[in-house]
Design an enzyme around this catalytic site. Structure first.
Site, PDB file in Angstrom:
ATOM      1  N   GLU A   1       0.817  -1.224   0.000  1.00  0.00           N
ATOM      2  CA  GLU A   1       0.000   0.000   0.000  1.00  0.00           C
ATOM      3  C   GLU A   1       0.846   1.267   0.000  1.00  0.00           C
ATOM      4  OE1 GLU A   1      -2.888  -0.526   3.152  1.00  0.00           O
ATOM      5  OE2 GLU A   1      -3.862  -2.177   2.095  1.00  0.00           O
TER       6      GLU A   1
ATOM      7  N   GLU B   1      -5.356  -8.162  -1.713  1.00  0.00           N
ATOM      8  CA  GLU B   1      -5.904  -8.081  -0.357  1.00  0.00           C
ATOM      9  C   GLU B   1      -7.269  -7.426  -0.423  1.00  0.00           C
ATOM     10  OE1 GLU B   1      -3.315  -6.483   2.785  1.00  0.00           O
ATOM     11  OE2 GLU B   1      -5.074  -5.420   3.571  1.00  0.00           O
TER      12      GLU B   1
END
Length: 538
Positions: A196, A314
């Protein structure tokens, strides 16, 4: 007697959601040409790094579920993973870019994550010992798991301004870690770089130009260390939220054949504390919004990186550890199964669920290791839905009925997934095979599509004339009709571990193949048509 008891339980479970309306509809499955093929091991789960004092909204839902302290000797955990035969497990998460590996030239402190006010996400760096890495790999080998490991992409960097990290990546610790992994003969399916850090980042970001050059360096490390080792793991990146400009630039900078897989993170339900989570899950228009992201991601890869496949790296529905008393209950499977099916339609090869265990969205209870409803939804998908994604035409079908079809897994025919989000309407369906559509009309005759279907379709296809074969139905309902139940019923029977701690058998009801298909309100159903004539599924 046993049949009567099962029937009673089944009827009782749906008493609270009796249909007020019945809608007759038709579906047309095209089994001639799949629109996409997923990976055979499409289902993937994550093991995160969060320690037990990771809390959200005054609730600490992680317990001992971290890669550093998860009790991997638990028999239930082993059996739950083995049930998938080759379950994909991604080791990674928010703290991954603060993990150091106690190997090679590393000489710093080696301790678990500790709360640190000024640290990234409020925690210090954490250390993975090679003893623990050995234990994890023993578990992975024992369960025949396919492992993706997320590497620290912030090593050596520093924060140059709030949220933005710069400087050259120090690859030495990752290099030594990969080298150790190879020396021990551990099988890693793929190495993922960073978590991320894309776009504006979550907690931290790295510019796409720097990220791209780092990937070239990591590609060189992998190619060199695995030059005499097969199979060579894939290189996966960036494990972040979609930003079209950032993703495009990353692919252009890194260049052709560097990245094998591009991974996207999705939490389309919003924050876990949202009181409207259930409302969002049951809103078909809300669920469909994410199709824009899927489409943009697919188009970005097609334009800038056609060599790379796409994964959902994810996704847990609601972020910040999921929704308390929602993400681990029956109602979450409406979102989860719809996400699995929609992602496959948009050319997603693998879908990683956050998480296997830990948080409110774990497939397994963090304390008892007992499977939550979404575990059984994932297992049914894995066993029934093959790689071939099929198109489904819809006639007189409202938005609350979600319909998806795949080639059946390991068997002939097709499998249909029905998700009824309506709280009032039962759908009665006729299912048709597009192979039986008569397209030989004269040039001056242009009957409507619906007219041609209704006049030219037979029920399943030429093979369905064998009356000996029925269809197999797997009807999913909540115990007691409570959408927030943590017990899922399969054809009226509770899905529970056996007395010996084994995963229960997932037995279908066999129904006359020529009877109409029905799906009651607020329930889900997998239906396998073993005799469906699907030439694209051979």
């Amino acid at each position: 007697m046993e049949f009567c008891a099962t029937l009673f339980l089944f009827l009782a479970s749906i008493a609270a959601i009796t249909a007020q309306y019945v809608q007759e509809s038709e579906l047309v499955i095209n089994g001639s040409i799949p629109i996409f093929h997923t990976d055979p091991n499409y289902i993937c789960v994550t093991i995160d790094w969060w320690p037990n004092d990771k809390c959200n909204y005054n609730h600490c839902p992680w317990g001992s579920s971290s890669a550093l302290n998860l009790d991997i000797s638990q028999p239930i955990l082993t059996k739950a993973v083995q049930a998938f035969e080759h379950l994909r497990i991604r080791v990674g998460g928010s703290l991954q870019d603060q993990v150091v590996y106690n190997v090679g030239d590393y000489s710093g402190p080696c301790h678990p994550f500790i709360k640190q006010k000024w640290g990234l996400f409020g925690f210090s760096k954490g250390c993975l010992t090679m003893g623990r890495w050995d234990e994890l790999n023993h578990f992975f080998a024992k369960t025949s798991s396919l492992v993706t490991f997320g590497l620290n992409a912030l090593r050596g960097r520093h924060e140059i301004k709030k949220g933005v990290w710069g400087g050259k990546w120090n690859s030495s610790n990752a290099h030594d870690f990969i080298k150790y992994t190879i020396s021990k003969g551990y099988q890693i399916h793929s190495w993922e770089y960073g978590n991320e850090l894309s776009g504006k980042g979550i907690g931290a970001m790295v510019h796409a130009e720097q990220y791209g050059s780092d990937l070239v360096e990591l590609r060189g490390i992998i190619d060199n260390l695995y030059r005499r080792v097969q199979p060579k793991p894939l290189l996966v990146a960036p494990g972040g939220f979609f930003d079209k400009e950032w993703f495009s630039k990353l692919l252009k900078v890194s260049g052709s054949e560097i990245v094998d897989v591009m991974t996207l993170h999705l939490y389309n339900l919003g924050p876990g504390m949202d009181p409207n989570l259930v409302k969002k899950i049951l809103d078909p228009h809300f669920l469909s919004r994410v199709s824009v992201t899927f489409s943009d991601f697919q188009q970005t890869l097609k334009t800038n990186g056609p060599w790379a496949s796409s994964w959902i790296g994810e996704s847990g529905g609601a972020y910040n550890s999921g929704g308390l008393h929602v993400s681990d209950t029956f109602v979450n499977s409406f979102w989860y199964l719809d996400q699995l099916a929609m992602a496959a339609k948009y050319h997603t090869e693998v879908y990683c669920r956050q998480s296997l265990i830990g948080g409110n969205y774990g497939l397994l209870n963090k304390t008892t290791f007992m499977p939550n409803p979404d575990y059984y939804s994932a297992l049914l998908w894995h066993r029934l839905m093959g790689t071939g994604v099929l198109s489904v035409g819809r006639i007189n079908v409202g938005p609350h009925l979600r319909t998806y079809a795949h080639c059946s897994k390991g068997k002939t025919g097709v499998t249909l997934l029905l998700i009824n989000l309506s709280n009032q309407t039962e759908f009665k369906l006729k299912v048709h095979n597009i192979l039986n559509l008569n397209l030989h009309t004269k040039e001056d005759q242009k009957p409507s599509f619906i007219h041609r279907i209704k006049s030219a379709f037979s029920w399943i296809g030429s093979k369905s004339r064998n009356s000996d074969l029925g269809r197999e139905e797997y009807h999913l309902t909540p115990q007691g009709g409570d959408l927030k139940s943590k017990t899922m019923l399969l054809n009226g029977s509770p899905l529970q571990l056996t007395q010996t701690g084994d995963i229960p058998l997932l037995k279908p009801n066999v129904v006359d193949v020529n009877s109409p298909v029905s799906i009651p309100p607020l329930t889900m159903k997998f239906i396998r048509f073993p005799n469906f004539d699907a030439s694209g599924c051979t």
